[in-house]
Design an enzyme around this catalytic site. Structure first.
Site, PDB file in Angstrom:
ATOM      1  N   ARG A 138      -0.630  -8.947  13.535  1.00  0.00           N
ATOM      2  CA  ARG A 138      -1.166  -7.928  12.605  1.00  0.00           C
ATOM      3  C   ARG A 138      -2.079  -8.587  11.568  1.00  0.00           C
ATOM      4  NH1 ARG A 138       4.225  -5.402  10.626  1.00  0.00           N
ATOM      5  NH2 ARG A 138       2.958  -4.094   9.251  1.00  0.00           N
ATOM      6  N   LYS A 168       0.836  -1.210   0.000  1.00  0.00           N
ATOM      7  CA  LYS A 168       0.000   0.000   0.000  1.00  0.00           C
ATOM      8  C   LYS A 168       0.869   1.259   0.000  1.00  0.00           C
ATOM      9  CE  LYS A 168      -1.974  -1.262   3.902  1.00  0.00           C
ATOM     10  NZ  LYS A 168      -1.261  -2.528   4.183  1.00  0.00           N
ATOM     11  N   ARG A 177      -9.496   1.458   8.700  1.00  0.00           N
ATOM     12  CA  ARG A 177      -9.077   0.104   9.068  1.00  0.00           C
ATOM     13  C   ARG A 177     -10.151  -0.636   9.838  1.00  0.00           C
ATOM     14  NH1 ARG A 177      -3.252   0.601   8.981  1.00  0.00           N
ATOM     15  NH2 ARG A 177      -2.294  -1.376   9.443  1.00  0.00           N
ATOM     16  N   ARG A 205      12.106  -6.580   5.808  1.00  0.00           N
ATOM     17  CA  ARG A 205      12.061  -5.139   5.469  1.00  0.00           C
ATOM     18  C   ARG A 205      12.953  -4.360   6.437  1.00  0.00           C
ATOM     19  NH1 ARG A 205       6.432  -1.944   5.404  1.00  0.00           N
ATOM     20  NH2 ARG A 205       6.174  -2.928   7.436  1.00  0.00           N
TER      21      ARG A 205
HETATM   22  P1  AP5 Z   1       4.880  -1.615   1.946  1.00  0.00           P
HETATM   23  O1  AP5 Z   1       4.626  -0.783   0.742  1.00  0.00           O
HETATM   24  O2  AP5 Z   1       5.484  -0.955   3.155  1.00  0.00           O
HETATM   25  O3  AP5 Z   1       3.532  -2.362   2.367  1.00  0.00           O
HETATM   26  P2  AP5 Z   1       2.316  -1.831   3.215  1.00  0.00           P
HETATM   27  O4  AP5 Z   1       1.123  -2.547   2.707  1.00  0.00           O
HETATM   28  O5  AP5 Z   1       2.274  -0.339   3.236  1.00  0.00           O
HETATM   29  O6  AP5 Z   1       2.751  -2.442   4.634  1.00  0.00           O
HETATM   30  P3  AP5 Z   1       2.777  -1.830   6.084  1.00  0.00           P
HETATM   31  O7  AP5 Z   1       3.501  -2.852   6.934  1.00  0.00           O
HETATM   32  O8  AP5 Z   1       3.336  -0.449   6.155  1.00  0.00           O
HETATM   33  O9  AP5 Z   1       1.248  -1.805   6.349  1.00  0.00           O
HETATM   34  P4  AP5 Z   1       0.442  -1.874   7.616  1.00  0.00           P
HETATM   35  O10 AP5 Z   1      -0.913  -1.632   7.117  1.00  0.00           O
HETATM   36  O11 AP5 Z   1       0.604  -3.091   8.466  1.00  0.00           O
HETATM   37  O12 AP5 Z   1       1.147  -0.757   8.527  1.00  0.00           O
HETATM   38  P5  AP5 Z   1       0.802   0.757   8.872  1.00  0.00           P
HETATM   39  O13 AP5 Z   1       2.061   1.497   8.809  1.00  0.00           O
HETATM   40  O14 AP5 Z   1      -0.387   1.243   8.099  1.00  0.00           O
HETATM   41  O15 AP5 Z   1       5.763  -2.872   1.504  1.00  0.00           O
HETATM   42  C1  AP5 Z   1       6.191  -3.848   2.436  1.00  0.00           C
HETATM   43  C2  AP5 Z   1       7.546  -4.438   1.993  1.00  0.00           C
HETATM   44  O16 AP5 Z   1       7.348  -5.148   0.774  1.00  0.00           O
HETATM   45  C3  AP5 Z   1       8.629  -3.394   1.687  1.00  0.00           C
HETATM   46  O17 AP5 Z   1       9.888  -3.930   2.038  1.00  0.00           O
HETATM   47  C4  AP5 Z   1       8.531  -3.170   0.172  1.00  0.00           C
HETATM   48  O18 AP5 Z   1       9.749  -2.763  -0.387  1.00  0.00           O
HETATM   49  C5  AP5 Z   1       8.132  -4.571  -0.292  1.00  0.00           C
HETATM   50  N1  AP5 Z   1       7.260  -4.574  -1.486  1.00  0.00           N
HETATM   51  C6  AP5 Z   1       6.209  -3.737  -1.755  1.00  0.00           C
HETATM   52  N2  AP5 Z   1       5.631  -4.061  -2.951  1.00  0.00           N
HETATM   53  C7  AP5 Z   1       6.344  -5.137  -3.418  1.00  0.00           C
HETATM   54  C8  AP5 Z   1       6.233  -5.941  -4.604  1.00  0.00           C
HETATM   55  N3  AP5 Z   1       5.281  -5.730  -5.537  1.00  0.00           N
HETATM   56  N4  AP5 Z   1       7.126  -6.949  -4.755  1.00  0.00           N
HETATM   57  C9  AP5 Z   1       8.099  -7.191  -3.812  1.00  0.00           C
HETATM   58  N5  AP5 Z   1       8.248  -6.454  -2.686  1.00  0.00           N
HETATM   59  C10 AP5 Z   1       7.382  -5.442  -2.483  1.00  0.00           C
HETATM   60  O19 AP5 Z   1       0.292   0.612  10.375  1.00  0.00           O
HETATM   61  C11 AP5 Z   1       1.189   0.267  11.431  1.00  0.00           C
HETATM   62  C12 AP5 Z   1       0.421   0.270  12.765  1.00  0.00           C
HETATM   63  O20 AP5 Z   1      -0.098   1.598  13.039  1.00  0.00           O
HETATM   64  C13 AP5 Z   1      -0.827  -0.628  12.819  1.00  0.00           C
HETATM   65  O21 AP5 Z   1      -0.497  -1.972  13.134  1.00  0.00           O
HETATM   66  C14 AP5 Z   1      -1.640   0.075  13.919  1.00  0.00           C
HETATM   67  O22 AP5 Z   1      -1.141  -0.214  15.218  1.00  0.00           O
HETATM   68  C15 AP5 Z   1      -1.392   1.551  13.639  1.00  0.00           C
HETATM   69  N6  AP5 Z   1      -2.389   2.149  12.720  1.00  0.00           N
HETATM   70  C16 AP5 Z   1      -2.144   2.698  11.481  1.00  0.00           C
HETATM   71  N7  AP5 Z   1      -3.270   3.143  10.914  1.00  0.00           N
HETATM   72  C17 AP5 Z   1      -4.277   2.863  11.790  1.00  0.00           C
HETATM   73  C18 AP5 Z   1      -5.682   3.043  11.746  1.00  0.00           C
HETATM   74  N8  AP5 Z   1      -6.297   3.597  10.705  1.00  0.00           N
HETATM   75  N9  AP5 Z   1      -6.412   2.630  12.813  1.00  0.00           N
HETATM   76  C19 AP5 Z   1      -5.814   2.067  13.905  1.00  0.00           C
HETATM   77  N10 AP5 Z   1      -4.488   1.843  14.001  1.00  0.00           N
HETATM   78  C20 AP5 Z   1      -3.716   2.236  12.952  1.00  0.00           C
END
Ligand code: AP5
Length: 220
Positions: A169, A16, A91, A125
């Site tokens: 997660r 994402k 979410r 990562r």
């Molecule tokens: P990446 O692009 O970072 O993937 P992502 O889907 O953004 O993953 P995240 O881990 O950041 O998502 P998340 O939803 O768990 O975390 P968030 O920060 O929102 O890619 C991941 C890896 O894969 C990278 O190494 C990249 O290079 C690689 N990659 C990407 N595309 C690829 C491809 N096509 N091929 C190969 N490799 C690839 O949330 C973190 C925490 O914050 C949550 O757990 C929660 O505690 C809190 N939080 C955030 N938002 C909320 C909300 N709305 N409500 C409540 N709590 C929240």
């Protein structure tokens, strides 16, 4: 006119953030990541950051009312008038309904990747705590081991990318966030994208979806 109001859905690690960053660069739309906002608050040691850190480190969600306060403040900023790319929000169904009450979404992109691929993406990562550049210990190595190519800062692993936390997660995603797929399908704005392909291939499919909907103009 740029009026794309896009939500990215998908389990942790589906890409994402990667795709939202690229679209933001191409179309000049703001990339609004609640995860990045929270991680920044943790880094700055703010009251929000201190409360959020424990919850994030165990892979749980921050309470809806806290997240809604953050997102309302962000979406009223002038740069969001022309549209926005929401990454990590909404979410929960409560967050999605609240968003609809103050700003409607015209496109939801659901990125699908098998769980075993996701575990490998997340556990290996690494990221730069200073400029946010992402690396991967197999697919995207930095030129010098452990050091950011762009700014020279030591790379770190996110606390929530440890394998045990990654598994919780996923559980939280299935229980609280996956129901949003049906929610946006019901609104007729859902698009499914296979995220288990090269980043550029995934990107070009998302670009086609947005351009076919007529919501974006290329600024690149
Ligand atoms: P990446 O692009 O970072 O993937 P992502 O889907 O953004 O993953 P995240 O881990 O950041 O998502 P998340 O939803 O768990 O975390 P968030 O920060 O929102 O890619 C991941 C890896 O894969 C990278 O190494 C990249 O290079 C690689 N990659 C990407 N595309 C690829 C491809 N096509 N091929 C190969 N490799 C690839 O949330 C973190 C925490 O914050 C949550 O757990 C929660 O505690 C809190 N939080 C955030 N938002 C909320 C909300 N709305 N409500 C409540 N709590 C929240």
């Amino acid at each position: 006119m740029n009026r794309a109001k896009v939500v990215f859905l998908g389990a942790p690690g589906t890409g994402k953030g990667t795709q939202a960053k690229k679209l933001s660069a191409k179309y000049g739309l703001p990339h609004v990541s609640t995860g990045d906002i929270l991680r920044n608050a943790v880094k700055m040691g703010t009251e929000l950051g201190l409360k959020a850190k424990t919850i994030m480190d165990r892979g749980d969600l921050i309470p809806d009312e806290v997240i809604l306060g953050i997102i309302k403040n962000r979406l009223v900023k002038p740069d969001c008038k022309k549209g926005f790319l929401l990454d990590g929000f909404p979410r929960t169904l409560a967050q999605a309904e609240a968003l609809d009450s103050f700003n409607s979404v015209n496109c939801a992109i659901q990125i699908d990747v098998p769980d075993d691929v996701l575990v490998k993406r997340l556990v290996l990562r690494r990221s730069c705590p200073s400029c946010g550049t992402m690396y991967h210990l197999e697919y995207q190595l930095p030129r010098v081991e452990g050091v950011c190519d762009k700014c020279g800062t030591a790379l770190v692993q996110r606390e929530d990318d440890r394998e045990d936390v990654v598994k919780s997660r996923f559980r939280v995603y299935v229980e609280k966030t996956a129901p949003l797929i049906g929610y946006y399908q019901g609104k007729g704005v859902l698009h499914n994208v296979n995220g288990n392909r090269n980043v550029e291939v995934v990107f070009s499919e998302i670009v086609q979806i947005l351009e076919a909907a007529g919501d974006v103009n290329d600024e690149g």
